[in-house]
Design a protein around this motif. Structure first.
Motif, mmCIF file in Angstrom:
data_model
loop_
_atom_site.group_PDB
_atom_site.id
_atom_site.type_symbol
_atom_site.label_atom_id
_atom_site.label_comp_id
_atom_site.label_asym_id
_atom_site.label_seq_id
_atom_site.Cartn_x
_atom_site.Cartn_y
_atom_site.Cartn_z
ATOM 1 N N VAL A 49 0.876 -1.172 0.000
ATOM 2 C CA VAL A 49 0.000 0.000 0.000
ATOM 3 C C VAL A 49 0.911 1.218 0.000
ATOM 4 N N ILE A 50 0.752 2.071 -0.984
ATOM 5 C CA ILE A 50 1.643 3.212 -1.164
ATOM 6 C C ILE A 50 1.350 4.296 -0.138
ATOM 7 N N CYS A 51 2.430 4.879 0.395
ATOM 8 C CA CYS A 51 2.280 5.990 1.330
ATOM 9 C C CYS A 51 3.570 6.806 1.348
ATOM 10 N N GLY A 52 3.416 8.133 1.382
ATOM 11 C CA GLY A 52 4.565 9.005 1.520
ATOM 12 C C GLY A 52 4.606 10.172 0.559
ATOM 13 N N GLN A 53 3.561 10.346 -0.248
ATOM 14 C CA GLN A 53 3.584 11.385 -1.279
ATOM 15 C C GLN A 53 3.868 12.782 -0.731
ATOM 16 N N THR A 101 16.519 10.122 0.076
ATOM 17 C CA THR A 101 15.561 10.635 1.057
ATOM 18 C C THR A 101 14.131 10.353 0.618
ATOM 19 N N CYS A 102 13.852 10.508 -0.679
ATOM 20 C CA CYS A 102 12.514 10.157 -1.193
ATOM 21 C C CYS A 102 12.203 8.692 -0.936
ATOM 22 N N LEU A 103 13.153 7.833 -1.246
ATOM 23 C CA LEU A 103 12.915 6.396 -1.095
ATOM 24 C C LEU A 103 12.774 6.002 0.374
ATOM 25 N N ASN A 104 13.527 6.658 1.246
ATOM 26 C CA ASN A 104 13.419 6.345 2.670
ATOM 27 C C ASN A 104 12.020 6.630 3.213
ATOM 28 N N TRP A 105 11.460 7.776 2.797
ATOM 29 C CA TRP A 105 10.097 8.077 3.243
ATOM 30 C C TRP A 105 9.107 7.053 2.694
ATOM 31 N N LEU A 106 9.233 6.727 1.428
ATOM 32 C CA LEU A 106 8.308 5.767 0.823
ATOM 33 C C LEU A 106 8.424 4.389 1.461
ATOM 34 N N GLN A 107 9.652 3.920 1.673
ATOM 35 C CA GLN A 107 9.814 2.558 2.182
ATOM 36 C C GLN A 107 9.299 2.412 3.609
ATOM 37 N N THR A 108 9.451 3.467 4.403
ATOM 38 C CA THR A 108 9.023 3.408 5.799
ATOM 39 C C THR A 108 7.517 3.577 5.946
ATOM 40 N N LEU A 109 6.968 4.598 5.300
ATOM 41 C CA LEU A 109 5.543 4.871 5.463
ATOM 42 C C LEU A 109 4.686 3.843 4.726
ATOM 43 N N SER A 110 5.156 3.357 3.587
ATOM 44 C CA SER A 110 4.411 2.302 2.893
ATOM 45 C C SER A 110 4.404 1.015 3.708
ATOM 46 N N ALA A 111 5.469 0.779 4.456
ATOM 47 C CA ALA A 111 5.506 -0.402 5.321
ATOM 48 C C ALA A 111 4.424 -0.330 6.390
ATOM 49 N N VAL A 112 4.261 0.843 6.991
ATOM 50 C CA VAL A 112 3.212 1.015 8.008
ATOM 51 C C VAL A 112 1.830 0.867 7.378
ATOM 52 N N ALA A 113 1.613 1.511 6.237
ATOM 53 C CA ALA A 113 0.307 1.436 5.569
ATOM 54 C C ALA A 113 -0.015 0.013 5.148
ATOM 55 N N ALA A 264 2.169 -3.049 16.874
ATOM 56 C CA ALA A 264 2.972 -3.629 15.793
ATOM 57 C C ALA A 264 2.760 -2.932 14.459
ATOM 58 N N LEU A 265 1.667 -2.188 14.305
ATOM 59 C CA LEU A 265 1.435 -1.483 13.035
ATOM 60 C C LEU A 265 2.603 -0.567 12.702
ATOM 61 N N ILE A 266 3.240 -0.036 13.727
ATOM 62 C CA ILE A 266 4.292 0.957 13.533
ATOM 63 C C ILE A 266 5.662 0.449 13.967
ATOM 64 N N LYS A 267 5.723 -0.261 15.082
ATOM 65 C CA LYS A 267 7.042 -0.593 15.628
ATOM 66 C C LYS A 267 7.621 -1.903 15.113
ATOM 67 N N ASP A 268 6.822 -2.724 14.472
ATOM 68 C CA ASP A 268 7.314 -4.005 13.952
ATOM 69 C C ASP A 268 7.057 -4.081 12.449
ATOM 70 N N ILE A 269 7.809 -3.311 11.695
ATOM 71 C CA ILE A 269 7.586 -3.246 10.247
ATOM 72 C C ILE A 269 8.847 -3.638 9.483
ATOM 73 N N LYS A 270 8.627 -4.048 8.251
ATOM 74 C CA LYS A 270 9.730 -4.339 7.330
ATOM 75 C C LYS A 270 9.604 -3.377 6.162
ATOM 76 N N ALA A 271 10.666 -2.648 5.884
ATOM 77 C CA ALA A 271 10.634 -1.631 4.835
ATOM 78 C C ALA A 271 10.227 -2.234 3.498
#
Length: 285
Positions: A49-53, A101-113, A264-271
């Motif tokens: 699920v995409i997130c970070g725009q 930096t763009c990819l870091n935001w996408l990989q982290t926030l998409s992991a949570v979403a 776990a939605l936030i603290k246990d994620i895989k990028a």
């Protein structure tokens, strides 16, 4: 402390991220001719699920203000492996600097979403909503809670400032559940809700006696949660927390509770795996 607007928080998030990555300048990107233009695409290499725009757009505003981004998917959209997410045209130097930096935001926030969407799907058809907690990466709370919403979940309180959650240590310090709750009711500060955490059926009975309308059942067993739902019978909303996993969340939801909070939605994620690729033949400015 005054709370920042969403836009201001995104700006500060990105500024901080760029300071730690770019620092005094991108030494490698400086090797590229200043007049070289490029068309880049960001690709997601797995289902997500995409997130970070908002954060990607802000990186471009700060690093590559002349760049043009065309988003092919929006935050909250599901993507397939290898799918293009966004096309960006701009100065090659600037896009190279912005890339990580763009990819870091996408990989982290998409992991949570993505993780949130899995839990939301797992409880589909029940009355239960999936909520986050305050177990966030320091400094990234606004971003990560935004990602939870993109995944179909709901936010619990943003922080200690917008709602009251009376937990066991508050009860112990106040002397009793009743004393703590009455003090909360007497507060003149604006709050979105007052919630009381209980660990036993007896504490739940006490909460109901003093008129609590939102109760958090902390680390209760399934049989006790079922008893709690029966006891409450609609007199207050029930939330459960503690010990919730993807494997058991459906069973918890089927007890009839209203809300399930999951750290776990936030603290246990895989990028999530993203990459940026340039065209083979850059365009001259």
């Amino acid at each position: 402390m005054q709370q920042k607007s969403f836009e201001e928080q995104v700006r500060l998030d990105v500024q901080r991220a760029l300071e730690e990555d770019v620092g005094t300048g991108d030494l490698t990107a400086a090797l590229v001719p200043a007049d070289r233009m490029a068309l880049a695409t960001i690709i997601c290499r797995e289902a997500a699920v995409i997130c970070g725009q908002p954060w990607v757009d802000e990186v471009l505003r700060q690093v590559a203000p002349g760049a043009r981004a065309r988003w092919l998917l929006q935050d909250g959209d599901q993507c397939e492996p290898g799918q293009k997410i966004v096309e960006i045209e701009g100065a090659a130097r600037e896009l190279l600097t912005a890339e990580r930096t763009c990819l870091n935001w996408l990989q982290t926030l998409s992991a949570v979403a993505t993780k949130t969407a899995m839990y939301v799907e797992a409880v589909a058809g029940t009355a239960a909503s999936i909520l986050d907690t305050r177990k966030t990466i320091p400094g990234l709370r606004v971003a990560q809670k935004y990602a939870v919403r993109c995944g179909g979940g709901k936010n619990h309180r943003m922080g200690l400032f917008d709602a009251i959650l009376i937990k066991e240590n508050h009860i112990a310090a106040a002397g009793s559940l009743s004393s703590a709750f009455k003090a909360a009711q007497a507060s003149i500060l604006p709050v979105t809700f007052i919630q009381v955490e209980v660990e036993t059926i007896r504490q739940l009975e006490e909460a109901l006696e003093v008129g609590v309308k939102m109760v958090l059942l902390d680390n209760m067993s399934l049989p006790n949660i079922r008893d709690a739902v029966t006891l409450v019978h609609g007199r207050c909303s029930l939330e459960i927390s503690g010990g919730v996993t993807f494997e058991n969340v459906r069973a918890y939801a089927e007890t009839g509770v209203d809300r399930i909070s999951v750290g776990a939605l936030i603290k246990d994620i895989k990028a999530v795996d993203f990459s940026m690729r340039f065209l083979d033949k850059p365009v001259e400015r």
